[in-house]
Scaffold this motif. Sequence first.
Motif, short mmCIF file in Angstrom:
data_model
loop_
_atom_site.label_atom_id
_atom_site.label_comp_id
_atom_site.label_asym_id
_atom_site.label_seq_id
_atom_site.Cartn_x
_atom_site.Cartn_y
_atom_site.Cartn_z
N VAL A 316 0.83 -1.21 0.00
CA VAL A 316 0.00 0.00 0.00
C VAL A 316 0.87 1.26 0.00
O VAL A 316 0.62 2.21 -0.77
CB VAL A 316 -0.95 0.00 1.21
CG1 VAL A 316 -1.69 1.33 1.32
CG2 VAL A 316 -1.94 -1.15 1.12
N CYS A 317 1.89 1.26 0.83
CA CYS A 317 2.77 2.43 0.91
C CYS A 317 3.57 2.64 -0.37
O CYS A 317 3.86 3.79 -0.74
CB CYS A 317 3.71 2.29 2.10
SG CYS A 317 2.90 2.55 3.70
N MET A 318 3.89 1.57 -1.08
CA MET A 318 4.60 1.73 -2.34
C MET A 318 3.72 2.41 -3.38
O MET A 318 4.20 3.23 -4.17
CB MET A 318 5.08 0.37 -2.84
CG MET A 318 6.18 -0.24 -1.97
SD MET A 318 6.96 -1.70 -2.68
CE MET A 318 8.11 -0.94 -3.82
N VAL A 319 2.42 2.08 -3.36
CA VAL A 319 1.50 2.77 -4.27
C VAL A 319 1.43 4.25 -3.93
O VAL A 319 1.46 5.11 -4.82
CB VAL A 319 0.09 2.13 -4.17
CG1 VAL A 319 -0.90 2.93 -5.00
CG2 VAL A 319 0.12 0.69 -4.64
N LEU A 320 1.35 4.58 -2.65
CA LEU A 320 1.24 5.97 -2.23
C LEU A 320 2.52 6.76 -2.51
O LEU A 320 2.48 7.97 -2.74
CB LEU A 320 0.93 6.03 -0.73
CG LEU A 320 -0.42 5.41 -0.31
CD1 LEU A 320 -0.58 5.46 1.20
CD2 LEU A 320 -1.58 6.11 -1.00
N CYS A 321 3.66 6.07 -2.50
CA CYS A 321 4.95 6.75 -2.70
C CYS A 321 5.22 7.06 -4.17
O CYS A 321 6.08 7.91 -4.46
CB CYS A 321 6.08 5.89 -2.15
SG CYS A 321 6.26 5.97 -0.36
N ALA A 322 4.54 6.38 -5.09
CA ALA A 322 4.82 6.59 -6.51
C ALA A 322 4.63 8.05 -6.94
O ALA A 322 5.55 8.64 -7.53
CB ALA A 322 3.95 5.65 -7.36
#
Length: 501
Positions: A316-322
């Motif tokens: 989830v955090c990887m999606v938000l960091c993009a």
Amino acid sequence: MSTPAPTGRSRAVVAVLALGGIVATVVQTAIVPLLPELPRITGSSAVDVSWLITVTLLTAAVSTPLLGRAGDMYGRRRMLLLSLASLTAGSVLCGFTSDLVPLLIGRGLQGVGAAVVPLSISILRGVLPPERTGSAVALMSSTVGIGAALGVPLAALLVQYADWHAMFWATTALGALVFALTWFTVTDVPSDEPGRFDVVGAVGLSAGLVALLMAVSKGGDWGWTSARTLGVIGAAVVVLLAWGRHQWGAASPLVDMRLVARPAVLLPHLAALLAGFAFYANTLVTAQLVQAPEGTGYGLGLSVVAAGLCLLPSGVCMVLCAPISARISAARGAGVTLALGAGVIAAGYVVRFTDSRDLWAIVTGATIVSMGTALAYSALPMLVMRAVPMEQTAAANGLNVLMRTIGQAFCSATVASVLASHAHDFGGGVVAPTLGGYRTAFVIAGTAAVVACVTACCLPRHPRQPRPEESEIVVGSPQEQSARDARTAAADAPGGTGPAA
């Protein structure tokens, strides 16, 4: 130059390609929860079953640069569809069998799906306007971590509550869906890359990579000082050196070594290897750590499904960091994003080293590492694309993904060796690595992240793309070539001013 797609269509293209990247990674990692049961299912030894991971790694490493180069020459959409078709066919084969040999063939076909990410990035560069390319490439790069975070828990749920073949039928459906969406949504990017496909270079690179990664992956089983391991490593070195010499003089090389040798291209590849190493340790260690028996004094004794769910916050955090990484790259440059991402990875391992007993601390540390990985992975293709001409985008990004794969292979071998050397008998039939073994793995991975950060700081701030005539094998006299090389080196040095006079 290709014309950017309309906004509505471009969004659909980004969504389809990102889904393809996630599916490709899910397919590669979905077998992990099944590994403990595969010796019983296939009637094979644990060593033989481990090849179901190794063969996927080998085919991924070989196919990624080859399909990247073929995409630059013959069409990236065509090679993307070929990669997705191979991934789907491999899933079908695995879904129909319980025998080891067909499973190995199917897993090898699935490994070709690793080429989806670099091919998709090169397509995005051609169909999107410049102001949208950064965020789309960042999302595409983060799909590697998203797929890894989603693949293990989803596969664990299927394995626990359904027949194990259901896992492969699920990946078959996903692969077929992405293939169909790609066929109807993604248009090709014209390529003007001249020359013939370097068959000799392809064979040499394949042989060298297979030998190198086989030695790295199986060295722990064979013995690192055994004649077999040393012989395979020696063969890999000889083949790759001969391949490099061939590439340097080839009229239409598989990999333009003159371009790769430039700091603006070489350093991102080195950073990719280090980032791949640092990221993969997080995935490898987390599941093992939380599943360790409580009798070890640090283990939580979680089930496979619960251990997989510990990785969901990371995805989830990887999606938000993009989108965040894209904004940082637009404002400060992709080199700053890479350095920041590597630093965040190192900070995550500090958290993991400090507290590896409490579930909240383990999940927090793993999530921080994944956030740093999202930043670093999103910056790498941007750094490569700014330093290579459009017609070499797929090949250059394919090589960058290959370096990540090699880093992951070295990480897998290193972590396995470290944990095995720290194995301890805790009594009651419990033999597991000590907490000190896990902390040693965290230190090694964190050190790799720090070196990646230093590498990012050494990147030239204003690299220039080579002029077409500089990609020729013979250009002018030796004196003229030497003068050109000196100007290129000056432009590529940290603080260089860009185009040479």
